[in-house]
Write a protein that holds these residues in place. Structure first.
Motif, PDB file in Angstrom:
ATOM      1  N   UNK A 176       0.833  -1.203   0.000  1.00 38.02           N
ATOM      2  CA  UNK A 176       0.000   0.000   0.000  1.00 38.02           C
ATOM      3  C   UNK A 176       0.864   1.248   0.000  1.00 38.02           C
TER       4      UNK A 176
ATOM      5  N   UNK B 146       2.257   1.796  -3.400  1.00 33.96           N
ATOM      6  CA  UNK B 146       1.243   2.348  -4.313  1.00 33.96           C
ATOM      7  C   UNK B 146       0.949   3.809  -3.981  1.00 33.96           C
ATOM      8  N   UNK B 147       0.964   4.141  -2.690  1.00 26.48           N
ATOM      9  CA  UNK B 147       0.797   5.546  -2.278  1.00 26.48           C
ATOM     10  C   UNK B 147       1.819   6.419  -2.988  1.00 26.48           C
TER      11      UNK B 147
ATOM     12  N   UNK C 122       1.171   6.805  -6.666  1.00 27.68           N
ATOM     13  CA  UNK C 122       0.050   7.738  -6.880  1.00 27.68           C
ATOM     14  C   UNK C 122       0.508   9.181  -6.721  1.00 27.68           C
ATOM     15  N   UNK C 123       1.221   9.449  -5.627  1.00 32.10           N
ATOM     16  CA  UNK C 123       1.682  10.812  -5.347  1.00 32.10           C
ATOM     17  C   UNK C 123       2.618  11.287  -6.453  1.00 32.10           C
TER      18      UNK C 123
ATOM     19  N   UNK D  97       0.635  12.087  -9.699  1.00 32.17           N
ATOM     20  CA  UNK D  97      -0.106  13.353  -9.638  1.00 32.17           C
ATOM     21  C   UNK D  97       0.849  14.537  -9.781  1.00 32.17           C
ATOM     22  N   UNK D  98       1.961  14.489  -9.020  1.00 30.86           N
ATOM     23  CA  UNK D  98       2.907  15.602  -9.062  1.00 30.86           C
ATOM     24  C   UNK D  98       3.510  15.759 -10.453  1.00 30.86           C
TER      25      UNK D  98
END
Lengths: 125, 167
Positions: free
Chosen positions: A13, A16-17, A20-21, A24-25
């Motif tokens: 997790x 994956x966090x 994801x971050x 987006x950035x």
């Protein structure tokens, strides 16, 4: 689920966090770069109140305009055009964010006053 | 949770906690006056907690109470439209991600934060009838991510301290 499986899934997790971050950035930075690359020097400022264009001023002439804004026309925003840039120098809106906004001069740049429903946009032509 | 009274009490407690945190946040000096629409979203720590502990339905209930109360206490109808759109979008996405268990609370909260900004931008585009405000999106995506990370870390701590199970 035993303990080691649980730690594994927590690790997964977290990984994956980070993905994801990072995604987006990366997208955001690409968006900003694309915007910086493609915008050009504007020629006019378009003033819109309640979604309707009410006036247009050339950026090449210095002037100061008192705009009557807001849904009831009771809003006041002062638009100042000076040296090819436009800014809101004064406003009676509760937050005053439009007056704090830096001056705009490039195509597509805008100053928005949400309480008074005012949008000032720089356009190429 | 065994009965409705306990549930109601917990949700009411959480709703009032969000109000206190909203007030606290309003007291903090605006660090970033140059870019409107930026907030850390401290009350979302509580929303995230309810989402994990009680599920998306109860999180939506607390969020709804909070939005209406905050609009009545500190805001106005205009700001309500923005926050409602942001809240619906972010709660939907967070509810889905929570169910799939792909991310830790930090990832879920980051997705929620960014979706909140997307919702606000969409409402602003619709209300002001301009697409220009879409230029804010990349900036808001960055600040929304940072806010989401902070909220996720704090929410994770809260869940660790108070227990994740619904008792």
């Amino acid at each position: 689920m035993n303990r080691s499986e649980q730690t594994d899934s927590v690790k997964q997790c977290r990984k994956r966090d980070r993905i994801l971050i990072a995604a987006i950035l990366l997208l955001a930075v690409m968006g900003i770069f694309a915007w910086l690359l493609f915008r050009q020097k504007g020629a006019v400022v378009e003033v819109s109140v309640n979604g309707e264009t009410v006036a247009e001023y050339s950026l090449s002439e210095d002037r100061q305009v008192e705009l009557s804004t807001g849904t009831d026309g009771q809003g006041r925003n002062t638009l100042v055009i000076r040296g090819g840039t436009a800014e809101v120098s004064d406003a009676n809106c509760p937050d005053g964010l439009c007056a704090e906004h830096r001056a705009v001069s490039r195509d597509g740049e805008s100053i928005v006053c949400l309480p008074n429903r005012l949008v000032i946009t720089v356009r190429g032509e | 949770m065994r009965n409705q009274t306990q549930r109601l009490t917990l949700l009411a407690l959480c709703a009032s906690a969000t109000l206190v945190l909203s007030y606290l946040e309003a007291l903090l000096p605006p660090l970033y006056a140059a870019i409107p629409g930026i907030k850390m979203g401290l009350p979302n720590v509580v929303i995230l907690f309810v989402l994990y502990r009680r599920g998306v339905r109860d999180a939506a209930a607390v969020s709804a109470v909070r939005l209406v109360a905050v609009a009545l206490l500190f805001g106005n109808v205009m700001t309500l439209a923005y926050s409602v759109a942001g809240a619906i979008l972010s709660l939907t996405v967070m509810g889905i991600l929570r169910r799939f268990n792909w991310f830790s609370p930090v990832g879920v909260s980051v997705a929620g934060g960014v979706c909140h900004n997307v919702g606000q931008i969409l409402v602003a585009m619709a209300l002001l009838k301009t697409e220009e405000i879409g230029y804010y999106m990349p900036v808001l995506a960055i600040t929304g991510t940072l806010a989401g990370i902070l909220v996720g870390l704090l929410g994770g701590l809260l869940l660790k301290q108070l227990g994740e199970r619904a008792d």
